[in-house]
Design a protein around this motif. Structure first.
Motif, PDB file in Angstrom:
ATOM      1  N   GLU A  60       0.793  -1.278   0.454  1.00 52.50           N
ATOM      2  CA  GLU A  60      -0.301  -0.165  -0.092  1.00 52.50           C
ATOM      3  C   GLU A  60       0.918   1.897  -0.151  1.00 52.50           C
ATOM      4  OE1 GLU A  60      -3.711   2.185   2.339  1.00 52.50           O
ATOM      5  OE2 GLU A  60      -3.059   0.014   3.282  1.00 52.50           O
ATOM      6  N   LEU A  62      -0.054   4.462  -1.394  1.00 56.53           N
ATOM      7  CA  LEU A  62      -0.996   5.347  -0.939  1.00 56.53           C
ATOM      8  C   LEU A  62      -1.780   5.376   0.145  1.00 56.53           C
ATOM      9  CD1 LEU A  62      -1.303   8.604  -1.496  1.00 56.53           C
ATOM     10  CD2 LEU A  62      -3.153   7.062  -3.443  1.00 56.53           C
ATOM     11  N   GLN A  63      -1.882   5.672   1.561  1.00 57.27           N
ATOM     12  CA  GLN A  63      -2.315   5.129   2.342  1.00 57.27           C
ATOM     13  C   GLN A  63      -4.214   6.461   2.551  1.00 57.27           C
ATOM     14  OE1 GLN A  63       0.322   5.055   6.215  1.00 57.27           O
ATOM     15  NE2 GLN A  63       1.165   3.741   5.110  1.00 57.27           N
ATOM     16  N   SER A  64      -3.465   8.071   2.212  1.00 59.71           N
ATOM     17  CA  SER A  64      -4.476   8.652   2.087  1.00 59.71           C
ATOM     18  C   SER A  64      -4.454   9.689   1.216  1.00 59.71           C
ATOM     19  CB  SER A  64      -4.756   9.192   3.321  1.00 59.71           C
ATOM     20  OG  SER A  64      -3.098   9.901   4.430  1.00 59.71           O
ATOM     21  N   SER A  65      -5.767   9.481   0.487  1.00 55.33           N
ATOM     22  CA  SER A  65      -5.586  10.774  -0.673  1.00 55.33           C
ATOM     23  C   SER A  65      -5.544  12.436   0.032  1.00 55.33           C
ATOM     24  CB  SER A  65      -6.922  10.088  -1.360  1.00 55.33           C
ATOM     25  OG  SER A  65      -6.611  10.981  -3.000  1.00 55.33           O
ATOM     26  N   GLN A  66      -4.481  12.851  -0.342  1.00 52.13           N
ATOM     27  CA  GLN A  66      -4.500  14.519   0.075  1.00 52.13           C
ATOM     28  C   GLN A  66      -4.318  14.963  -1.254  1.00 52.13           C
ATOM     29  OE1 GLN A  66      -1.910  14.004   2.891  1.00 52.13           O
ATOM     30  NE2 GLN A  66      -3.021  13.424   4.945  1.00 52.13           N
ATOM     31  N   GLU A  67      -4.614  16.493  -1.385  1.00 47.88           N
ATOM     32  CA  GLU A  67      -4.306  17.070  -2.186  1.00 47.88           C
ATOM     33  C   GLU A  67      -2.800  17.981  -1.547  1.00 47.88           C
ATOM     34  OE1 GLU A  67      -6.521  20.094  -3.476  1.00 47.88           O
ATOM     35  OE2 GLU A  67      -7.841  18.706  -3.872  1.00 47.88           O
ATOM     36  N   ARG A  68      -2.293  18.231  -2.649  1.00 46.20           N
ATOM     37  CA  ARG A  68      -0.893  18.449  -3.178  1.00 46.20           C
ATOM     38  C   ARG A  68      -0.816  20.303  -2.013  1.00 46.20           C
ATOM     39  NH1 ARG A  68       2.872  16.667  -7.540  1.00 46.20           N
ATOM     40  NH2 ARG A  68       4.681  17.424  -6.302  1.00 46.20           N
TER      41      ARG A  68
END
Length: 79
Positions: A60, A62-68
């Motif tokens: 895994e 990418l653990q959490s989707s965050q905007e840059r």
């Protein structure tokens, strides 16, 4: 030519499966315990790869989707 290749591949295949329980040669002993170890390692312990030799794998990425966040140093090209 084909029988030679078949015979060669069979010999290679037969030679790679000859693993048995390893023991020291007659009259020899296992290496002394490493500095700080409580006991002399067994042959199985010596053959087990360390965590550094085979690191754990994380699938895994990418653990959490965050905007840059914005980059303050992005400047427009000079004229």
């Amino acid at each position: 030519m084909r029988p030679v290749l078949l015979l060669g591949s069979l010999l290679l295949l037969a030679s790679c499966g000859a693993a048995k329980n390893l023991k020291p040669a007659k009259g020899e002993s296992l290496p002394v315990a490493p500095y700080g170890a409580k006991a002399t390692p067994t042959p199985a312990d010596l053959l087990k790869p360390s965590g550094q030799a085979r690191p754990a794998r994380s699938d895994e990425l990418l653990q959490s989707s965050q905007e840059r966040r914005g980059d303050e140093f992005t400047l427009p090209p000079p004229n």
